[in-house]
Design a protein around this motif. Sequence first.
Motif, PDB file in Angstrom:
ATOM      1  N   THR A 461     -35.050 -36.066  10.687  1.00 47.88           N
ATOM      2  CA  THR A 461     -33.657 -36.215  11.362  1.00 47.88           C
ATOM      3  C   THR A 461     -33.275 -35.154  12.685  1.00 47.88           C
ATOM      4  O   THR A 461     -32.755 -34.832  13.756  1.00 47.88           O
ATOM      5  N   ALA A 462     -33.552 -33.669  12.087  1.00 46.03           N
ATOM      6  CA  ALA A 462     -33.035 -32.443  12.979  1.00 46.03           C
ATOM      7  C   ALA A 462     -33.394 -31.331  12.321  1.00 46.03           C
ATOM      8  O   ALA A 462     -34.122 -31.291  11.121  1.00 46.03           O
ATOM      9  N   ARG A 477     -34.014 -37.149   6.116  1.00 50.04           N
ATOM     10  CA  ARG A 477     -33.921 -38.268   5.257  1.00 50.04           C
ATOM     11  C   ARG A 477     -34.413 -38.620   3.618  1.00 50.04           C
ATOM     12  O   ARG A 477     -35.905 -39.322   3.469  1.00 50.04           O
ATOM     13  N   THR A 483     -29.402 -37.784   2.716  1.00 48.29           N
ATOM     14  CA  THR A 483     -30.012 -36.447   3.179  1.00 48.29           C
ATOM     15  C   THR A 483     -30.298 -35.516   2.693  1.00 48.29           C
ATOM     16  O   THR A 483     -29.205 -34.438   2.058  1.00 48.29           O
ATOM     17  N   ARG A 504     -26.356 -39.162   7.140  1.00 52.16           N
ATOM     18  CA  ARG A 504     -26.842 -39.417   7.733  1.00 52.16           C
ATOM     19  C   ARG A 504     -26.889 -38.133   8.237  1.00 52.16           C
ATOM     20  O   ARG A 504     -25.664 -37.669   9.147  1.00 52.16           O
ATOM     21  N   HIS A 506     -27.503 -35.839  12.417  1.00 54.85           N
ATOM     22  CA  HIS A 506     -28.261 -35.524  13.300  1.00 54.85           C
ATOM     23  C   HIS A 506     -28.445 -34.845  14.310  1.00 54.85           C
ATOM     24  O   HIS A 506     -29.495 -34.366  14.688  1.00 54.85           O
ATOM     25  N   SER A 520     -24.172 -31.879  11.231  1.00 59.08           N
ATOM     26  CA  SER A 520     -23.024 -33.441  11.493  1.00 59.08           C
ATOM     27  C   SER A 520     -23.548 -34.032  10.197  1.00 59.08           C
ATOM     28  O   SER A 520     -24.499 -34.074   9.035  1.00 59.08           O
ATOM     29  N   SER A 522     -22.416 -38.401   8.384  1.00 58.11           N
ATOM     30  CA  SER A 522     -22.367 -40.021   9.958  1.00 58.11           C
ATOM     31  C   SER A 522     -21.950 -40.761   7.924  1.00 58.11           C
ATOM     32  O   SER A 522     -23.631 -40.244   7.745  1.00 58.11           O
ATOM     33  N   GLN A 526     -17.296 -39.619   9.648  1.00 55.11           N
ATOM     34  CA  GLN A 526     -17.629 -38.901  10.827  1.00 55.11           C
ATOM     35  C   GLN A 526     -17.399 -37.092  10.911  1.00 55.11           C
ATOM     36  O   GLN A 526     -16.371 -36.994  11.765  1.00 55.11           O
ATOM     37  N   ALA A 546     -21.022 -40.042  16.286  1.00 59.85           N
ATOM     38  CA  ALA A 546     -21.703 -39.127  15.511  1.00 59.85           C
ATOM     39  C   ALA A 546     -21.787 -38.955  16.114  1.00 59.85           C
ATOM     40  O   ALA A 546     -22.409 -38.347  17.315  1.00 59.85           O
ATOM     41  N   GLN A 548     -23.802 -36.150  18.119  1.00 54.70           N
ATOM     42  CA  GLN A 548     -25.362 -35.703  18.459  1.00 54.70           C
ATOM     43  C   GLN A 548     -25.953 -34.662  18.591  1.00 54.70           C
ATOM     44  O   GLN A 548     -26.966 -34.295  18.244  1.00 54.70           O
ATOM     45  N   ASP A 549     -25.491 -33.573  18.673  1.00 55.40           N
ATOM     46  CA  ASP A 549     -25.599 -31.886  19.277  1.00 55.40           C
ATOM     47  C   ASP A 549     -24.600 -31.144  18.707  1.00 55.40           C
ATOM     48  O   ASP A 549     -23.567 -31.494  18.566  1.00 55.40           O
TER      49      ASP A 549
END
Length: 744
Positions: A461-462, A477, A483, A504, A506, A520, A522, A526, A546, A548-549
């Motif tokens: 996922t990243a 995942r 994760t 999770r 991201h 990050s 979630s 968060q 959440a 994102q970056d």
Amino acid sequence: MIEPVLVVDLGTTTTSAILLTADDHRVLKDVTGLDWWPTAVCRAGGRWSVGDAAEARKLEYPFGYRARFKDHMGSGEPLLIDGEPHTPEALAAEVLRELRRAARESFAAGPRRLLITVPAAADEPWREATITAGHLAGFDEVELLTEPAAAAQSVFARVWPRDSHILVYDLGGGTFDVALVRFGDAGPEVVGWAGLPPGSGADQVDLVFAADLKIALDRWLAEHPELFVDEAFRADMLREHARKLKHDLTGSDVATTRVLAMPVHRVNRAMLAEAAEPLLAETVACCRDLLARHAMEPSKLKAVVLAGGGSKMPVVAPYLTEHLGVRPEPAPDGTSAVVEGAARWARGAAGRRISAAPPRGPVVPLRWSAPDGTTSAVLARWLVEPGDCFRAGDVLARIRLDTGALYDMTAPTAGRVTHRHLNERQELFDGDWALTSLRPARHADLGAPAELWRLEGLPATASALSPTGARVALAVRAAPSRTRLLIVDARDGAAIEETEVVGRVHALTWSPDGLNVAFSLSSNDQEVRLLALGGETRTQARTTGAVQDLAFTLDGSRLLAVCGKGTLYDIDLASGQTTETALMRHAASVAVHPSGAFCAVTGESRSTPGAGSLTMVSLSGVPVPDLSHVKSQVRGARFGRDGAGLAYASRGRVTFVDTATWNSRCWDSGLDDVVHAYQGELLAWTAAPDSVRIAGDDAPAGASGLTLPARKVVSLELAPDGRRLLIIHQASAALWRIAPEGLP
């Protein structure tokens, strides 16, 4: 040269040494008056004997005697001496300590600096073990020189025709090295060298003769059952007789020996030729391989020069004449060519302080001068490894002055390390070429792509490449609510460490020092967490949406995060304080300018739902450019390494912006949802459902660049020097080489 230097050729069976001073050159002699010492030690009654003194005691103390330990350097395997384990480097240190003592008798102060030769095939553990032996022997500074480079120096004193090439053939007791020397307008130059693995020396002939002797001895002992000969003693005795036979054949067509009271054993040169043939065939193959690498036929050689004790075997020269087509001649320094050549190399150290001609093409030699008016320093520590990438201003090494002060050695430009030419604790002089690097890849460098490795079954996922490009962080995942954080080696994809978290992930990114990974999380909350390599994770901030970056500032003091609700979080890692700024309806990415003065945030506009937004945010109070004219859906933005460019992906295209003029140019894509990467000179983006395209930001109009096959791409990341590309698919991760990484 200001202070004395002990120059040592530590051979498998014999060792030679020369003491160099400002105005003297002294060969250190063994107790018997010879110019070489047996590479042997003997421990008896808690005291060490070295050289001929050790040989004299081996019959009395066979379990305290040891020779041929050079072959074990760097192995980490202890050798038993009188029932006690000793490392090979500790035994080598006893030889060096005795040589230093002998040198002290010739020069009252004694040398503190050691130049010692190593085979061309010596790997890093071998080289490190040799340095350790030097320090154990009491030397403050230890310098290494490969044996073929040293042997090549033996032909430098002779005048050769311009543009002639000489092959220096160095056959020792346990090693073989070969060097190709060219004599050009600027003088002699070692063009290249090669070598066979340790153990590939003239002692192989001893093993053949010893095996024949053993058959004869076993037959004789079977006829005399009343005699008992210890197995270890028998093997050593046969080896000594075999060596004597080999040496006697140098001056005679026939040689004889008698072991115990058995009948006389006789050998001749035909038998010597047969015993040596497999070894000589390997040496010729090694020579031909070296010549082929430099596009040279043996017939173009001006001469083949023989060095090393093994080359004195009378069968060597005829064999080389037949199989290379060139009649060899002995080196001017004969069997001492390596130590004499190393001494000549050490004597010319001052001349090597002059910088060479400016580099051509992508190869960049890096040189430093010692500060505070000093002329030299000691390399205390390397902070980069071969293969590591670095940015302009990165600290590559630290040096220690005589005062004890440490200074950082920084990189003037970005690049990738290809070779380190100095060892830790080695002396660094003004103008020394300490490191070779390759500049970052450009459009013209793209080509010959190759997939280096692929990890299947990883729904990542990243992902993120470390600042040096040596490691890859992956968020995989493991279950709907779990994760795995994987750290893998960028060389082969091998796992280095793994941590599992609940929730999770991201986004993730490396800290500029490569020691931490921010990610990050979630779950019920968060969060933004920091994972210390080899350590635990800790929470740095909590967010309302959440994340994102993520992006660090270049100095690593601040961590920026953007969440789906359009908020920018500015986390001060020292104080733990977090500043929140609401920017847009939805934030997708954040990129920090290398200066740390501002950042770029992309996402969906707050004022116009469905419209894109590219917003510049000041991090230091300085004015920032207004890019509010960008209205298309922007997926992500990335600054180049030096901040001179900004690239962002929008619907159906990738755009490059020159941050000096804020002019832009675009590349079209066949996809609405474009994934892209940018590192300063190169852009990579998904150009079609099944391909990724790479091109330079300065590529001429119409240039096609490089295209790789790739389906269902989740993310892309270029290595810091642009020579590798990490592609994350929906269920796999792959690392590609997209530009050459070796020297041209």
